[in-house]
Design an enzyme around this catalytic site. Structure first.
Site, PDB file in Angstrom:
ATOM      1  N   CYS A  76      48.998  49.069  38.884  1.00  0.00           N
ATOM      2  CA  CYS A  76      49.959  48.404  38.002  1.00  0.00           C
ATOM      3  C   CYS A  76      50.359  49.344  36.858  1.00  0.00           C
ATOM      4  CB  CYS A  76      49.387  47.082  37.502  1.00  0.00           C
ATOM      5  SG  CYS A  76      50.637  45.975  36.796  1.00  0.00           S
TER       6      CYS A  76
ATOM      7  N   HIS B 297      48.533  44.779  42.821  1.00  0.00           N
ATOM      8  CA  HIS B 297      47.102  44.663  42.506  1.00  0.00           C
ATOM      9  C   HIS B 297      46.316  44.504  43.808  1.00  0.00           C
ATOM     10  CE1 HIS B 297      47.032  44.217  38.060  1.00  0.00           C
ATOM     11  NE2 HIS B 297      48.285  43.818  38.237  1.00  0.00           N
TER      12      HIS B 297
ATOM     13  N   GLU C  49      43.257  44.655  44.379  1.00  0.00           N
ATOM     14  CA  GLU C  49      41.965  43.979  44.213  1.00  0.00           C
ATOM     15  C   GLU C  49      42.032  42.487  44.509  1.00  0.00           C
ATOM     16  OE1 GLU C  49      43.679  44.104  39.919  1.00  0.00           O
ATOM     17  OE2 GLU C  49      43.825  45.250  41.789  1.00  0.00           O
TER      18      GLU C  49
END
Length: 542
Positions: free
Chosen positions: A379, A514, A516
């Site tokens: 990001c 993102h 994750e």
């Protein structure tokens, strides 16, 4: 009809209700049961999107673009399932819906009260979240006795007697303190917490006893008798070497037996072999790497919960311990990158909002680029790779993001005026738009470049899908200049720059999304797995 398991907490907060709920859900799912998850947050905010990460922890983004509580991330990581915005709601959302309906005349002149209107809205939302599932596990945030939680307690109490509900099971997570001076475990806080629940009209059928010390059988019997539960319904929850060991610990204590008996689920035999194997690699790995994690919310590590867990997932699949060396980006501004990152095998620059610590992150990126150290920017971590490259390779003095300098001569990162949302609708925004709900949120496709690091990481997939949470975008005006100088755009989405790499670097990747948010223990995110794998390989060559 759906059956419901309600998880409440007593004595104090942060006992692990979310991990408890996720662990029970994991065991049920591995038994072949269709499990839904719901987190109820009693705070009055509509969502946690504008709350400080230092106060609330991470904001987890769902596939459909909801900004939710970090426990939704735990649910997804444990159950390997993507949940939607219906898996989390707050007091703010409940009151907003009721007030909006009242303003529209939906109550036909009634006096709006907590009972039945607010409680009724809560029950309705719980039932909607349970649709399509055999069992819905509902975690109620906060602690028994909190003023904010009373309407929710009343709602789940009423559901015990609801004709549309097939069955309910109440789990209470509580603390068993150990008094070192006396050398004793104390059950009184739990007894008082259960008494408070009973006053509300709820009798828990299972006690999850959080403790630093093992509970003797005699203590368990005493606790069971005083809390009016069966002995096999007192489950010991000791501090674990890994949160992913909790389902295994619960399974050893046969936690599903009383749940199955009460909810008529039959014999349950979850297959946890693969899970157990991965947990062993987390606890006793063969390899080790040191990763420099550059962030700005280090006072509360929960702000990066999904990312730290994603690194654990990747490490488990590579039989590697990922030791995180936390680096405050503001400290880099004071002491330099070499002093703080010199002992690291790779560098990760995480996302964030605001200009605090930005220059430190840029120095960390320069250090990784110049020294050929594996780098992953997420990001803001990707956006700043463009700024760093523009300043130090292209020679664009004063290059920046307009988020930090509206008058920069080289706006490498800018605010896009309109974009297509998940539904294909055009969204308009300016720097004056409200902060809440104006981000680019949720899952979007990304077309990858053939031969790129990102294409290889995703096993040759031309189009990948990842989640976003950002307001600013990479400025395509400078794309040609960047690519001519060696920084290649390797991921795009409807003309937006999603991923960049550097030609003459062994492993350098910046991604706007993102990764994750889609990583799970049993299926780690490909880009994070590739990053850890490259770090391990390069560190072993040295």
């Amino acid at each position: 009809m759906t059956k419901y398991i309600f998880v409440t907490g007593g004595v104090l907060s942060s006992l692990g209700k979310g991990i408890t709920a996720a662990s029970i859900g994991t065991l049920l799912k591995h038994s072949g049961i269709q499990v839904g998850m719901l987190k109820i947050d009693p705070y009055i905010n509509v969502d946690p999107g504008t709350m400080s990460p230092l106060e609330h922890g991470e904001v987890f983004v769902t596939k459909d673009g909801a900004e939710t509580d970090l426990d939704i991330g735990n649910y997804e990581r444990f159950l390997d399932t993507s949940y939607l915005k219906s898996s989390n709601f707050t007091t703010g959302q409940v009151y907003s819906a009721v007030i909006e309906r009242e303003r529209a005349g939906g109550y036909l002149g009634q006096t709006i009260q907590v009972i039945p209107h607010i409680v009724g809205e809560i029950v309705k939302r719980i039932k909607e979240a349970g649709e399509g599932h055999d069992i819905l596990i509902v975690e109620l945030g906060g602690t028994v006795g909190d003023i904010e939680g009373l309407p929710f307690m009343e709602a789940i109490r009423q559901m015990k007697h609801d004709d549309e509900v097939e069955g309910t099971f109440f789990v209470h997570v509580t603390l068993i303190p150990f008094i070192k001076a006396a050398g004793e475990l104390k059950s009184k806080p739990t007894q008082h917490s259960v008494q408070e629940l009973r006053r509300i009209g709820i009798t828990p059928q299972m006690i999850i006893a959080r403790s630093e010390n093992a509970l003797p059988k005699t203590f368990k019997k005493k606790l069971a008798m005083s809390c009016d539960v069966s002995s096999d319904s007192v489950i010991e929850a000791l501090d674990a070497a890994s949160i992913y060991d909790v389902p295994i610990s619960f399974l050893r204590q046969n936690i599903l037996k009383p749940i199955s008996k009460e909810l008529s689920l039959g014999e349950l035999n979850p297959n946890m072999e693969k899970w157990d194997s991965l947990v062993k690699k987390i606890v006793q790995p063969q390899n080790r790497i040191v990763l420099g994690f550059v962030g700005k919310y280090l006072e509360l590590k929960e702000a990066y919960k999904s990312l730290t867990e994603a690194l654990i997932h990747a490490g488990a699949h590579l039989d590697t311990r990922v030791d995180i060396h936390w680096v405050d980006s503001e400290k880099i501004e004071e002491r330099g990158a070499e002093a703080l990152l010199g002992d690291c095998d790779s560098v990760l620059v995480a996302g964030g909002f605001g200009n605090r610590g930005v220059e430190g992150k840029i120095k960390a990126i320069e250090y990784a680029r110049v020294n050929k150290i594996p780098y992953l920017g997420i990001c803001l971590g990707m956006q700043l790779t463009l700024v760093e490259y523009a300043r130090n390779v292209l020679g664009y003095e004063g290059a920046n993001s307009i988020e930090f300098d509206e008058n920069t001569p080289y706006p490498m990162i800018y605010l896009i005026d309109n974009f297509l949302d998940q539904s294909g609708n055009t969204q308009l925004r300016t720097h004056k738009s409200p902060m809440g709900g104006t981000l680019r949120l949720g899952e979007y496709p990304c077309d990858t470049l053939e031969g790129s690091i990102i294409r290889k990481a995703y096993h040759g997939e031309k189009t990948i899908h990842e989640r976003h949470r950002h307001r600013y975008e990479a400025n395509p005006t400078y794309r040609k200049a960047l690519e001519d100088a060696g920084m290649i755009v390797t991921g795009e989405s409807n003309g937006l720059i999603e991923a960049v790499e550097i030609k003459d670097h062994p492993w350098f990747l910046g991604v706007q999304f993102h990764p994750e948010f889609t990583s799970r223990l049993q299926t780690p995110n490909p880009s994070i797995l590739a990053f850890v794998e490259a770090t391990l390989a390069i560190s072993q060559e040295e």
